[in-house]
Scaffold this motif. Structure first.
Motif, PDB file in Angstrom:
ATOM      1  N   ASP A  34       8.122   4.277  14.136  1.00 11.52           N
ATOM      2  CA  ASP A  34       7.995   5.053  12.897  1.00 11.52           C
ATOM      3  C   ASP A  34       9.374   5.416  12.363  1.00 11.52           C
ATOM      4  O   ASP A  34      10.272   5.793  13.118  1.00 11.52           O
ATOM      5  CB  ASP A  34       7.175   6.312  13.128  1.00 11.52           C
ATOM      6  N   THR A  36      11.210   7.773   9.304  1.00 12.13           N
ATOM      7  CA  THR A  36      11.032   8.830   8.306  1.00 12.13           C
ATOM      8  C   THR A  36      12.304   8.979   7.485  1.00 12.13           C
ATOM      9  O   THR A  36      13.394   8.568   7.902  1.00 12.13           O
ATOM     10  CB  THR A  36      10.685  10.168   8.974  1.00 12.13           C
ATOM     11  N   ARG A  61       3.701  -1.078   7.608  1.00 12.50           N
ATOM     12  CA  ARG A  61       2.874  -0.169   6.811  1.00 12.50           C
ATOM     13  C   ARG A  61       3.771   0.902   6.211  1.00 12.50           C
ATOM     14  O   ARG A  61       4.762   1.308   6.833  1.00 12.50           O
ATOM     15  CB  ARG A  61       1.773   0.476   7.652  1.00 12.50           C
ATOM     16  N   ARG A  63       3.753   4.710   3.936  1.00  8.63           N
ATOM     17  CA  ARG A  63       2.993   5.844   3.378  1.00  8.63           C
ATOM     18  C   ARG A  63       3.592   6.157   2.024  1.00  8.63           C
ATOM     19  O   ARG A  63       4.779   6.459   1.911  1.00  8.63           O
ATOM     20  CB  ARG A  63       3.066   7.053   4.304  1.00  8.63           C
ATOM     21  N   GLN A  64       2.752   6.079   0.998  1.00 10.55           N
ATOM     22  CA  GLN A  64       3.208   6.230  -0.369  1.00 10.55           C
ATOM     23  C   GLN A  64       2.570   7.439  -1.028  1.00 10.55           C
ATOM     24  O   GLN A  64       1.412   7.767  -0.763  1.00 10.55           O
ATOM     25  CB  GLN A  64       2.876   4.980  -1.192  1.00 10.55           C
ATOM     26  N   GLN A  65       3.347   8.063  -1.884  1.00 13.33           N
ATOM     27  CA  GLN A  65       2.847   9.190  -2.674  1.00 13.33           C
ATOM     28  C   GLN A  65       2.330   8.641  -3.995  1.00 13.33           C
ATOM     29  O   GLN A  65       3.100   8.172  -4.833  1.00 13.33           O
ATOM     30  CB  GLN A  65       3.953  10.215  -2.919  1.00 13.33           C
ATOM     31  N   SER A  66       1.007   8.672  -4.178  1.00 10.41           N
ATOM     32  CA  SER A  66       0.409   8.102  -5.383  1.00 10.41           C
ATOM     33  C   SER A  66       0.548   9.041  -6.572  1.00 10.41           C
ATOM     34  O   SER A  66       0.873   8.624  -7.673  1.00 10.41           O
ATOM     35  CB  SER A  66      -1.060   7.751  -5.132  1.00 10.41           C
ATOM     36  N   ALA A  72      -0.884  11.477   0.241  1.00 11.73           N
ATOM     37  CA  ALA A  72      -0.221  10.191   0.424  1.00 11.73           C
ATOM     38  C   ALA A  72      -1.085   9.289   1.302  1.00 11.73           C
ATOM     39  O   ALA A  72      -1.765   9.752   2.221  1.00 11.73           O
ATOM     40  CB  ALA A  72       1.153  10.400   1.052  1.00 11.73           C
ATOM     41  N   LYS A  73      -1.052   7.994   1.022  1.00 10.26           N
ATOM     42  CA  LYS A  73      -1.884   7.042   1.738  1.00 10.26           C
ATOM     43  C   LYS A  73      -1.022   6.006   2.454  1.00 10.26           C
ATOM     44  O   LYS A  73       0.058   5.651   2.002  1.00 10.26           O
ATOM     45  CB  LYS A  73      -2.825   6.333   0.760  1.00 10.26           C
ATOM     46  N   TRP A  74      -1.550   5.539   3.587  1.00 10.90           N
ATOM     47  CA  TRP A  74      -0.922   4.451   4.322  1.00 10.90           C
ATOM     48  C   TRP A  74      -1.501   3.122   3.825  1.00 10.90           C
ATOM     49  O   TRP A  74      -2.700   2.963   3.705  1.00 10.90           O
ATOM     50  CB  TRP A  74      -1.171   4.575   5.813  1.00 10.90           C
ATOM     51  N   GLU A 113       7.239   7.214   4.158  1.00  9.78           N
ATOM     52  CA  GLU A 113       7.443   6.865   5.552  1.00  9.78           C
ATOM     53  C   GLU A 113       7.242   5.375   5.737  1.00  9.78           C
ATOM     54  O   GLU A 113       6.624   4.706   4.899  1.00  9.78           O
ATOM     55  CB  GLU A 113       6.476   7.631   6.473  1.00  9.78           C
ATOM     56  N   ARG A 115       6.334   2.335   8.868  1.00 14.24           N
ATOM     57  CA  ARG A 115       5.871   2.072  10.234  1.00 14.24           C
ATOM     58  C   ARG A 115       5.983   0.580  10.529  1.00 14.24           C
ATOM     59  O   ARG A 115       5.405  -0.250   9.805  1.00 14.24           O
ATOM     60  CB  ARG A 115       4.436   2.545  10.411  1.00 14.24           C
TER      61      ARG A 115
END
Length: 213
Positions: A34, A36, A61, A63-66, A72-74, A113, A115
């Motif tokens: 991971d 960050t 993968r 993690r985005q802020q829509s 936020a979704k992965w 983030e 991954r």
């Protein structure tokens, strides 16, 4: 296009839990790393660069802020990318790898983030990972340079100076060429005109329509 190194924190490698069996560093399997970005706002990821260490396949993968009102979704942006095509010949092992955003399956904007999922199914290698991981974002766009004046059409106050004396006028030359072409076609179409100044087939010589035998 310019790029800027993004400061990041790379967490320790974690063995992924697969069903009821947990892999470890001493046995081939799946590892997770991971990454960050604690000191930077959501950014557009441009490039991921690292040194491969006997990793066969890589998935990524992010993690985005829509939006501000949704969590936020992965999303998976790279799946089972082959880093080591032939483990028996060690092809691809310890090579430097660069992955760009156009190789991803999704847009790489507003990243929070990251991954990395490493997979080495071959029992040949007891340890595998990635090293010297670096993340880059898109830098400021370079300002557009003004085109030279000779590449654009001149405006009224930049029209070229009058031509030198003695050079032909292009419009007049074109008109005279057309007149010459028309006269040639007229002479070619007139049977009498083509005989002027030439011996005809009967042995007569015509000059200004006055002939003698």
């Amino acid at each position: 296009m310019s790029r800027v190194l993004v400061p990041c924190h790379v967490k320790s490698t974690v063995a992924l839990q697969v069903g009821d069996m947990r892999t470890s560093q001493g046995r081939p399997g799946v590892l997770v790393i991971d990454v960050t970005f604690p000191n930077i706002a959501p950014f557009e990821l441009q490039e991921i660069m690292f040194k491969n260490y006997y990793t066969a396949f890589l998935s990524i993968r992010v993690r985005q802020q829509s939006s501000m009102h949704t969590a936020a979704k992965w999303v998976t942006c790279l799946r089972d990318y082959c880093l080591m095509p032939d483990p028996h010949s060690e092809e691809g092992a310890q090579d430097y790898v660069s992955l760009f955003k156009h190789q991803m399956l999704c847009d790489m904007n507003r990243v929070l983030e990251l991954r990395l999922i490493l997979r080495q199914p071959s029992p040949l290698w007891l340890s595998f990972t990635v090293e010297e991981l670096q993340i880059y974002q898109q830098g400021p766009k370079s300002p557009s340079l003004a085109f030279p004046k000779w590449l654009s059409h001149p405006v009224s106050n930049e029209q070229p100076a009058p031509r030198l004396e003695g050079l032909p006028d292009p419009s007049r030359v074109s008109s005279e060429v057309q007149q010459m072409w028309a006269l040639t076609e007229m002479i070619r179409a007139s049977h009498t005109s083509t005989r002027i100044g030439r011996f005809d087939v009967d042995g007569c010589y015509d000059l200004n329509l006055l002939s003698y035998t």
